[in-house]
Scaffold this active site. Structure first.
Site, PDB file in Angstrom:
ATOM      1  CE1 TYR A  59      -3.355  -2.715   0.263  1.00 47.56           C
ATOM      2  CE2 TYR A  59      -3.774  -2.088   2.531  1.00 47.56           C
ATOM      3  CZ  TYR A  59      -4.076  -2.862   1.436  1.00 47.56           C
ATOM      4  OH  TYR A  59      -5.081  -3.787   1.513  1.00 47.56           O
ATOM      5  N   PRO A 209     -16.804  -3.619   2.788  1.00 48.08           N
ATOM      6  CG  PRO A 209     -16.887  -2.678   4.929  1.00 48.08           C
ATOM      7  CD  PRO A 209     -15.923  -3.229   3.909  1.00 48.08           C
ATOM      8  CB  ALA A 211     -19.822  -2.489  -2.707  1.00 45.26           C
ATOM      9  N   GLY A 213     -17.109   1.698  -2.499  1.00 45.63           N
ATOM     10  CA  GLY A 213     -17.701   2.991  -2.810  1.00 45.63           C
ATOM     11  C   GLY A 213     -19.108   2.927  -3.371  1.00 45.63           C
ATOM     12  N   GLY A 217     -23.732   5.815  -1.064  1.00 50.12           N
ATOM     13  CA  GLY A 217     -24.821   6.751  -1.334  1.00 50.12           C
ATOM     14  C   GLY A 217     -24.480   7.749  -2.422  1.00 50.12           C
TER      15      GLY A 217
END
Length: 343
Positions: A59, A209, A211, A213, A217
């Site tokens: 990372y 969790p 997905a 992004g 929403g």
């Protein structure tokens, strides 16, 4: 502030928060360009009761930023990192051989500014290395005190079983955790991986969790997808997944919840899930997620979720999903031309 309720990480005895802090977005090359801001986000997450920080050597500079953030607070954190993904052009700077593991762990310890790693995970299976070789090297790290527990990530059910059997038969340390993808859209691990983890007493730290992004929403069908990753990952533009997001958005509105809270509450409701990894890039992202730590979904809501995406199924396939060598390499699927006839 709501007090975090801790869970036991498999049978390790280690107590962890239901939310774990993923550190990918703290890498300046792919996430937050301001290390100081990332450190403040880490500190706020710790102050809120999150006690797991998960990163990886691949990372970018994430391990270095995490190491700086944990100075003076290291003993109160369950620090997890990963190895095996390519760290350069050298073919030996990757994988799960003893040669690379012994080098990779020292590099991570230096970047993290610590003398031990609480959970050291193989990032992806290495088909070129015998799992006994990998477990033997990792066992030595545990015996030396440099690593407290070991785990796997995105490992198929068959790989989990093989690793457990090899560890038992050879008297080696065994994988204590698994880190699979899991969300409202990707429930495939409910079929075998989560039941196996429960059977073998493994803790699970599920990733994506939200997905990646799609469940924030911000993504709506027929509207411009402004996710940074959307230009790289096909699954973030999959029509079937976007259709499901619309249905979950409506369900969240009916329940009076932000979609992020519905998604996170779902992820930690499964008895086989220990923690769900959140990956905020900004303080606002973290604040939104922390505001939902006390959300509990009713059976009615969970039943409605099952109607949208049935248990044990995935909507589409993640670009990063594990693909076995038998499918990746044509030579493993096709006999030589001269051997393809029956006569």
């Amino acid at each position: 502030m709501v007090r975090m309720r801790y869970r036991t990480l498999g049978r390790t005895g280690i107590k962890v928060s239901p939310y774990a802090l993923g550190a990918l977005m703290f890498a300046t090359s792919v996430g937050n360009p301001d290390p100081g801001d990332s450190i403040r986000i880490i500190h706020k997450a710790l102050d809120a009761g999150i006690n797991v920080v998960d990163t990886a050597d691949v990372y970018g500079d994430s391990e270095e930023i995490v190491g700086r953030a944990l100075e003076g607070r290291r003993d109160s954190v369950v620090l997890a990192t990963k190895f095996s993904r390519p760290m350069g052009d050298d073919p030996n700077q990757q994988g799960a051989s003893r040669r690379w593991i012994t080098t990779a762990v020292e590099n991570s310890l230096r970047r993290l500014r610590t003398d031990h790693i609480d959970l050291y995970q193989i990032h992806r299976l290495d088909p070129d290395t015998d799992v006994e070789e990998t477990l033997s090297a990792l066992s030595d790290l545990i015996h030396s005190g440099k690593v407290r527990a070991i785990g796997s990530s995105a490992m198929p059910a068959s790989g989990i079983v093989e690793a457990q059997w090899v560890a038992e038969r050879r008297g080696l340390e065994r994988f204590r955790t698994e880190q699979p993808p899991y969300s409202l859209l990707n429930r495939g691990i409910e079929r075998e991986v989560l039941p196996l983890a429960q059977r073998y007493g493994m803790g699970t730290l599920v990733w994506a969790p939200l997905a990646q992004g799609l469940l924030t929403g911000r993504v709506r069908k027929g509207q411009r997808n402004d996710l940074r990753r959307a230009g790289f990952f096909r699954h973030l533009n999959d029509e079937h997944r976007l259709d499901a997001v619309e249905r979950f958005t409506s369900l969240a509105q009916e329940a009076g919840l932000p979609l992020t809270h519905l998604a996170m509450a779902f992820a930690i409701a499964h008895p086989g899930v220990t923690s769900a990894i959140v990956g905020p890039r900004t303080m606002n992202h973290l604040d939104d997620l922390l505001a939902g730590v006390d959300v509990a979904l009713t059976d009615d809501i969970l039943d409605r979720i099952d109607e949208i995406v049935p248990p044990g199924t995935d909507v589409g396939t993640l670009d990063q999903a594990y693909v076995p060598p038998a499918l990746q390499q044509t030579s493993l699927r096709r006999r030589p031309v001269g051997e393809r006839t029956a006569a």
